[in-house]
Design a protein around this motif. Structure first.
Motif, PDB file in Angstrom:
ATOM      1  N   ILE A  13       1.061  -0.939  -0.221  1.00  0.00           N
ATOM      2  CA  ILE A  13       0.038  -0.071  -0.213  1.00  0.00           C
ATOM      3  C   ILE A  13       0.863   0.923   0.037  1.00  0.00           C
ATOM      4  N   MET A  17       0.890   3.687  -2.569  1.00  0.00           N
ATOM      5  CA  MET A  17       0.390   5.952  -2.889  1.00  0.00           C
ATOM      6  C   MET A  17       2.288   6.591  -2.859  1.00  0.00           C
ATOM      7  N   TYR A  18       3.101   6.184  -3.026  1.00  0.00           N
ATOM      8  CA  TYR A  18       4.499   6.458  -2.947  1.00  0.00           C
ATOM      9  C   TYR A  18       4.137   6.504  -4.378  1.00  0.00           C
ATOM     10  N   LEU A  21       1.138   9.367  -5.990  1.00  0.00           N
ATOM     11  CA  LEU A  21       0.650   9.953  -5.570  1.00  0.00           C
ATOM     12  C   LEU A  21       1.848  11.123  -4.689  1.00  0.00           C
TER      13      LEU A  21
END
Length: 92
Positions: A13, A17-18, A21
Motif C-alpha cells: 500500500i 501511494m508513493y 501520489l
C-alpha cells in the motif's frame, strides 16, 4: 516468517501511494520551482489569484513587479505565479 507476511500488504500500500501520489507531486513542485526561477522581465504571467499581467521587474527578495494595465503595477510574491502565458526571448 508469519510476522513478515503481515507487513507485506502494508508495504505494498505504501509503495502504491508513493508512485501514485507522492512522486508526481514532487515532480510538479520541481517543475513549478524551475518555472518561477526562469521568470524574467517581459514574461506574460497568471497569478494564482487569476491576475494576468506582464513582469516589469524581478527583485532579489522573491518579489515581482507585474503590470496589469497601462501604468498600474502591483507587487506579487514569485511563488504565487501559476503559469507563464508567453515567454520573452533573452537579450543578446
Amino acid at each position: 516468517m508469519a510476522g513478515i507476511e503481515q507487513f507485506i500488504p502494508l508495504i505494498l500500500i505504501f509503495a502504491i501511494m508513493y508512485f501514485l501520489l507522492i512522486r508526481p507531486q514532487q515532480k510538479k513542485v520541481k517543475e513549478h520551482a524551475a518555472m518561477v526561477a526562469a521568470l524574467r522581465r517581459g514574461d506574460q504571467v497568471v497569478t494564482q489569484g487569476g491576475i494576468i499581467g506582464k513582469v516589469v521587474k524581478v527583485k532579489d527578495d522573491g518579489e515581482l513587479e507585474v503590470e496589469v494595465a497601462d501604468g498600474v503595477k502591483i507587487r506579487v510574491i514569485q511563488s504565487t505565479i501559476a503559469t507563464v502565458i508567453s515567454k520573452t526571448e533573452p537579450a543578446k
